[in-house]
Design a protein around this motif. Structure first.
Motif, short mmCIF file in Angstrom:
data_model
loop_
_atom_site.label_atom_id
_atom_site.label_comp_id
_atom_site.label_asym_id
_atom_site.label_seq_id
_atom_site.Cartn_x
_atom_site.Cartn_y
_atom_site.Cartn_z
N LEU A 140 122.53 -81.73 -53.13
CA LEU A 140 123.21 -81.10 -51.98
C LEU A 140 122.26 -80.63 -51.02
CD1 LEU A 140 126.03 -80.09 -51.35
CD2 LEU A 140 125.64 -77.81 -52.41
N GLY A 141 122.12 -81.16 -49.77
CA GLY A 141 121.34 -80.75 -48.74
C GLY A 141 121.82 -79.57 -47.84
N VAL A 142 122.09 -78.53 -48.52
CA VAL A 142 122.65 -77.35 -47.81
C VAL A 142 121.68 -76.23 -48.09
CG1 VAL A 142 124.48 -75.65 -47.67
CG2 VAL A 142 125.15 -78.14 -48.04
N VAL A 143 121.14 -75.69 -46.94
CA VAL A 143 120.07 -74.75 -46.84
C VAL A 143 121.05 -73.50 -46.56
CG1 VAL A 143 118.09 -73.72 -45.87
CG2 VAL A 143 118.35 -76.14 -45.98
N GLY A 144 120.70 -72.44 -47.41
CA GLY A 144 121.28 -71.12 -47.31
C GLY A 144 120.58 -70.22 -46.57
N LEU A 145 120.98 -68.85 -46.41
CA LEU A 145 120.05 -67.84 -45.62
C LEU A 145 119.12 -67.51 -46.83
CD1 LEU A 145 122.82 -65.95 -43.94
CD2 LEU A 145 121.46 -67.81 -42.87
N ARG A 146 117.89 -67.02 -46.18
CA ARG A 146 116.82 -66.38 -47.11
C ARG A 146 116.15 -65.36 -46.13
NH1 ARG A 146 111.42 -68.76 -48.29
NH2 ARG A 146 110.67 -67.47 -50.07
N SER A 147 115.86 -64.19 -46.76
CA SER A 147 115.17 -63.23 -46.39
C SER A 147 113.88 -62.50 -47.34
CB SER A 147 116.02 -62.13 -45.58
OG SER A 147 116.20 -61.29 -46.66
N GLU A 148 112.96 -62.38 -46.50
CA GLU A 148 111.70 -61.84 -47.53
C GLU A 148 111.12 -60.81 -46.81
OE1 GLU A 148 107.68 -63.70 -48.72
OE2 GLU A 148 109.13 -65.05 -48.75
N VAL A 149 111.11 -59.64 -47.35
CA VAL A 149 110.56 -58.33 -47.14
C VAL A 149 109.46 -57.83 -47.75
CG1 VAL A 149 111.13 -55.98 -46.36
CG2 VAL A 149 112.86 -57.66 -46.38
N THR A 150 108.29 -57.69 -47.39
CA THR A 150 107.11 -57.32 -47.87
C THR A 150 106.94 -55.75 -47.82
OG1 THR A 150 106.06 -59.31 -47.44
CG2 THR A 150 104.57 -57.71 -48.04
N PHE A 151 106.59 -54.92 -48.94
CA PHE A 151 106.43 -53.66 -48.91
C PHE A 151 104.96 -53.37 -49.42
CE2 PHE A 151 110.96 -53.96 -49.44
CZ PHE A 151 111.45 -52.91 -48.52
N PHE A 152 104.50 -52.57 -48.50
CA PHE A 152 103.01 -52.07 -48.90
C PHE A 152 102.83 -50.71 -49.68
CE2 PHE A 152 102.25 -55.50 -45.66
CZ PHE A 152 101.41 -56.10 -46.38
N LYS A 153 102.21 -50.60 -50.51
CA LYS A 153 102.66 -48.92 -51.23
C LYS A 153 101.34 -48.49 -50.58
CE LYS A 153 101.57 -46.71 -55.57
NZ LYS A 153 101.36 -46.75 -56.97
N GLY A 154 102.06 -47.12 -50.03
CA GLY A 154 101.32 -46.07 -49.38
C GLY A 154 101.05 -46.37 -47.76
N ALA A 155 101.79 -47.48 -47.26
CA ALA A 155 101.56 -47.77 -45.73
C ALA A 155 102.50 -46.90 -44.90
CB ALA A 155 101.39 -49.14 -45.67
#
Length: 156
Positions: free
Chosen positions: A141-156
């Motif tokens: 199945l060639g269906v691409v969904g939504l994707r998100s990526e969030v990076t958190f830095f400790k103490g920033a």
């Protein structure tokens, strides 16, 4: 007189066979019909070239296809529609119109089945309007969904 007697005899012997053939043809015409459509190629709004046809040279005439789906919904002999969906080049508005045509068929009691060769976004979107979707077990199945990526830095 002999010729008339032979003609009457021929008609009487031939009449039951003709009546049986007529009744058989009439019964066949009243049997359930499954409309099979192969949809593959570019979906166009206008007919190109001379002549015409619903599907021609890899181009699908959208108004003609919608008219055919509407007629299939009105025809009591059509019980089901089988769509063989190949690779489609269509806009989202065109696909939405096709989905509405399929929904109209389903509202009128027709079952709609889709077989999808290589389901991408457009093909899967169209097939989801049907009662059942089938594909080969080896198909991905060639269906691409939504994707998100969030990076958190400790103490920033």
């Amino acid at each position: 007189m002999h010729a008339v007697r032979s003609l009457v005899g021929l008609l009487l012997l031939n009449l039951p066979a003709r009546l049986a053939r007529f009744l058989l043809e009439w019964r066949r015409s009243r049997q359930a019909v499954i409309l099979r459509l192969r949809l593959s190629g570019e979906v166009v709004e206008e007919r190109g070239g001379r002549g015409g046809g619903l599907i021609r040279q890899g181009r699908i005439h959208l108004p003609g296809l919608l008219r055919l789906l509407r007629q299939a919904g009105e025809d009591p002999s059509v019980r089901a529609v089988a769509l063989h969906i190949g690779s489609l080049q269509a806009g989202w508005a065109q696909l939405e119109e096709l989905r509405e045509g399929i929904a109209l068929l389903r509202e009128r009691g027709r079952t709609v089945h889709a077989y999808v060769e290589r389901p991408g976004h457009a093909e899967y979107f169209l097939a989801c309007a049907c009662d059942r979707i089938a594909t080969s077990p080896l198909t991905s199945l060639g269906v691409v969904g939504l994707r998100s990526e969030v990076t958190f830095f400790k103490g920033a």
